[in-house]
Design an enzyme around this catalytic site. Structure first.
Site, PDB file in Angstrom:
ATOM      1  N   CYS B  42       0.840  -1.187   0.000  1.00 50.97           N
ATOM      2  CA  CYS B  42       0.000   0.000   0.000  1.00 50.97           C
ATOM      3  C   CYS B  42       0.886   1.253   0.000  1.00 50.97           C
ATOM      4  O   CYS B  42       1.469   1.594   1.025  1.00 50.97           O
ATOM      5  CB  CYS B  42      -0.894  -0.043   1.241  1.00 50.97           C
ATOM      6  SG  CYS B  42      -1.650   1.531   1.685  1.00 50.97           S
ATOM      7  N   CYS B  45       0.341   3.885   2.682  1.00 54.77           N
ATOM      8  CA  CYS B  45       0.787   3.489   4.016  1.00 54.77           C
ATOM      9  C   CYS B  45       2.271   3.806   4.188  1.00 54.77           C
ATOM     10  O   CYS B  45       2.716   4.231   5.262  1.00 54.77           O
ATOM     11  CB  CYS B  45       0.561   1.990   4.252  1.00 54.77           C
ATOM     12  SG  CYS B  45      -1.155   1.491   4.094  1.00 54.77           S
TER      13      CYS B  45
END
Lengths: 450, 122
Positions: B42, B45
Site C-alpha cells: 500500500c 501506508c
C-alpha cells in the site's frame, strides 16, 4: 469555512455551558448535537417500530414479541453525532480555521475574551465578528425544575430509558419528542397551557393533536406545573408533579419517571458582553435586531441564526445567511438571504410539511374573499393493507385569487412530509399557480400526487 | 510514564491487544502487509507511517499505540474482511482512536497537523 475560502484569517469559539444536570456536547451546535439530527433519528426509530407492526400484515412472519432498547438506540445516535463532531474538527483544520473550545465574550471594541473549561483566559482581536450563539431551553422557574426536570439538551444522550414521561409544552419540540417517545412504547402525557404549535396553521395543529391522542398520547390541556418533587431517586427515579389550571383554581397531581420541559428557548445573548461593545438587543426577548445584511447596530459585528429578531429559527436558514454574508463581505456578491417562503417540517408521528402562509395568516394579510383554499384527505397506499387510519392524511394549498391563483401556502400532513414539501417549495419560489399545479401530471401511486 | 507500542498481525491479534489494554487510550494505525524487504503493498501506508510516528510523542501518558498489519492486498480487497466488518475500516492507511468515532483515513494521515489533533483531542 466560507470565509477561509477567501483567505481570511478565521477563528471559531465554540463552548457548551453544561445543562443543570451536567450534560454537554461537541462541536456543531444545537442541530447536530441536541436538535434536528438526533431528533430525526429517534423519530425514525419510532417509525420503524410502527413498520414492524405493519410488517405482519404484509406477510412477514415473526413470532417473538418486539421490544425496544433505549440504550442501543442512544449509543448509535451518539456515535453518529460523535463522527459529525470529529468531521467538523477535521474540516476546520483542513481549511485552516482556528478552533478553540472556549466561551467567548466581548470585553471591549474589537476584542473578545475566550475562557476554556479549565478557566484559562485568552484575549483575541479581529476586524469583524459574527455572533451565532443560538438558544438554550427555557426552564419554568418553579421549585424542582432545574434539579429534577430534563430538557431536549439532556434527552438525546440520556443514559437510561426515561420511562413514564410528562412532556411540558406545546411547541414542535414538545410534540416531536412526545411523539417518538410514545412510538418507542413509553407512557407519555403532554401538558399544555393553551394552544398547540403556536404560529403554525391551527387547522393542521389540531389535526396533529387529534392524531397523537388517538394513538395513545395523553393530553392535559390548560394546566401548568407549579411544583416538581422527587419521590424516589433512580435512573429513572419517580417524580411528583403538581399542576394548576390556567383558567381556574383546580390543582392536580401526577407521578412520572421523567419530566421533559419544552416550553421555549431563550437566546444566548445576555452573557457575552454585548453591552461592552454597544450591540443593541431586545431586552425582553434577548434577540438581536439586524438589517437585511445581518449587520447589528455596530458595523463590524454581524449575527445569524436563532438569535435574530423576527427571523425563522431554522438551521438551513442560518447556514444560508452565513454563507451569503461572507460572499457579500469578501466575494463581491450582492445576494441577500431570502427569508420568505422557507419550507419547514414538523416530525410529529403524523409528519407536517409547510411552505408559505398558514390559513389564518393568509386571511389576515389578503382578506378572506381574496384567498381560495383547496384541500383533500388522502389515504396512503402503504397504509391500506395494514388497515391504518384512512382519513387522517391531509393536504391543502392556499391561493391568492387576485394574483392568478398563485400558491401562497402549502401544507401537507402525512408520511414523508418533508420530502414532499421540498419540491413544492421550489415551485412556490418560482411563483407556481393553481392552474400550473393542475396541469402537472401526478406520479402514481404516491401521496404527493394529491 | 510515556506511551508504548504494540504490534499486531491480523484482526484476531489486534482485538486481543485492544481488550488487554482496556481502560487506556488506544490509538491504532492500520497498514497493508510488508514484504520481505519491508515495503508495504500500500503506497499511501508507506507515506503515512513516518509522519504518524513523528507525532507519537503527542499521545497522552499511558497511551498504547497499536501498529497493525491488516493482511495482503487480496485479503484487504475482500469486502467482507474482518476489519471492514468489525471496525468499519474503509481504507488503508487508517489511524484511529479506538472506541471513538475519531479517525483519519488515507491522505488525511499525511497531514501532521491532523495526526497531532487526533492524538491530543478530548
Amino acid at each position: 469555512q466560507e470565509a477561509a475560502k477567501y483567505d481570511k484569517k478565521v477563528m471559531v469559539l465554540d463552548f457548551v455551558t453544561p445543562t443543570p444536570l451536567g450534560t454537554s456536547w461537541g462541536l456543531g451546535g444545537t442541530c447536530v448535537n441536541v436538535g434536528c439530527i438526533p431528533k430525526k433519528l429517534m423519530h425514525q426509530a419510532a417509525l420503524l417500530g410502527q413498520a414492524l407492526q405493519d410488517a405482519r400484515k404484509f406477510g412477514w412472519q415473526f413470532t417473538e414479541e418486539v421490544k425496544h432498547s433505549w440504550m442501543t438506540m442512544t449509543e448509535s445516535v451518539q456515535n453518529y453525532i460523535g463522527s459529525l463532531n470529529w468531521g467538523y474538527r477535521v474540516a476546520l483544520r483542513e481549511k485552516k480555521v482556528t478552533y478553540e473550545n472556549a466561551y467567548g465574550e466581548f470585553v471591549g471594541p474589537h476584542t473578545v475574551k475566550a475562557t476554556n473549561k479549565r478557566g484559562i483566559e485568552k484575549l483575541y482581536t479581529a476586524k469583524r465578528f459574527l455572533i451565532a450563539t443560538g438558544e438554550r431551553p427555557r426552564y419554568l422557574g418553579i421549585p424542582g425544575d432545574k434539579e429534577y426536570c430534563i430538557s431536549s439538551d439532556d434527552l438525546f444522550s440520556l443514559p437510561y430509558c426515561p420511562g413514564k414521561t410528562l412532556v411540558v409544552g406545546a411547541s414542535y419540540v414538545a410534540l416531536e419528542c412526545a411523539g417518538f417517545l410514545a412510538g418507542l412504547g413509553l407512557d407519555v402525557t403532554v401538558m399544555v397551557r393553551s394552544i398547540l404549535l403556536r404560529g403554525f396553521d391551527q387547522d393542521i395543529a389540531n389535526k396533529i393533536g387529534e392524531y397523537m391522542e388517538e394513538h395513545g398520547i395523553k393530553f392535559i390541556k390548560q394546566f401548568v406545573p407549579i411544583k416538581v418533587e422527587q419521590i424516589e431517586e433512580g435512573t429513572p427515579g419517580r417524580l411528583k408533579v403538581t399542576a394548576q389550571s390556567a383558567v381556574g383554581n383546580e390543582i392536580i397531581e401526577g407521578e412520572y419517571n421523567t419530566v421533559l420541559l419544552a416550553i421555549g428557548r431563550d437566546a444566548c445573548t445576555r452573557k457575552i458582553g454585548l453591552d461592552k461593545v454597544g450591540v443593541k438587543i431586545n431586552e425582553k426577548t434577548g434577540k438581536i435586531p439586524v438589517n437585511d445584511e445581518e449587520q447589528t447596530n455596530v458595523p463590524y459585528i454581524y449575527a445569524i441564526g436563532d438569535i435574530l429578531q423576527d427571523k425563522l429559527e431554522l438551521t438551513p436558514v442560518a447556514i444560508q445567511a452565513g454563507r451569503l454574508l461572507v460572499q457579500r463581505l469578501y466575494g463581491g456578491a450582492t445576494t441577500k438571504c431570502d427569508y420568505v417562503n422557507v419550507p419547514t417540517t414538523v416530525f410529529t408521528p403524523l409528519e407536517y410539511g409547510a411552505c408559505g402562509y398558514s390559513e389564518e395568516r393568509a386571511v389576515e394579510e389578503f382578506g378572506e374573499e381574496n384567498i381560495e383554499v383547496y384541500h383533500s384527505y388522502f389515504w396512503p397506499l402503504e397504509w391500506t393493507v395494514p388497515s391504518r387510519d384512512n382519513n387522517k392524511c391531509y393536504a391543502k394549498i392556499i391561493c391568492n385569487i387576485k394574483d392568478n391563483e398563485r400558491v401562497i401556502g402549502f401544507h401537507v400532513l402525512g408520511p414523508n412530509a418533508g420530502e414532499v414539501t421540498q419540491g413544492f417549495a421550489a415551485a412556490i419560489k418560482c411563483g407556481v399557480t393553481k392552474e400550473q399545479l393542475d396541469g402537472t401530471i401526478g406520479i402514481h401511486p404516491v401521496c404527493a400526487e394529491v | 510514564m510515556g506511551w508504548e507500542e504494540k504490534q499486531a498481525r491480523g484482526y484476531g491479534e489486534f482485538a486481543e491487544i485492544a481488550q488487554r489494554c482496556h481502560g487506556r487510550p488506544i490509538f491504532a494505525l492500520f497498514c497493508g502487509d510488508k514484504d520481505a524487504a519491508g515495503r508495504s503493498w500500500c503506497p499511501d501506508c508507506v507515506t503515512a507511517e513516518p509522519i504518524v510516528r513523528k507525532e507519537l510523542h503527542n499521545m497522552p501518558d499511558g497511551s498504547v499505540f497499536i501498529y497493525c498489519l491488516v493482511g495482503d492486498r487480496t485479503y484487504w480487497k475482500d469486502p467482507n474482511n474482518e476489519f471492514r466488518k468489525n471496525l468499519k475500516l474503509t481504507g488503508v492507511p487508517t489511524l484511529l482512536k479506538y472506541g471513538t468515532p475519531q479517525k483519519l483515513v488515507e491522505e488525511e494521515c499525511f497531514k501532521a497537523e491532523l495526526v497531532r489533533m487526533l492524538f491530543t483531542e478530548d
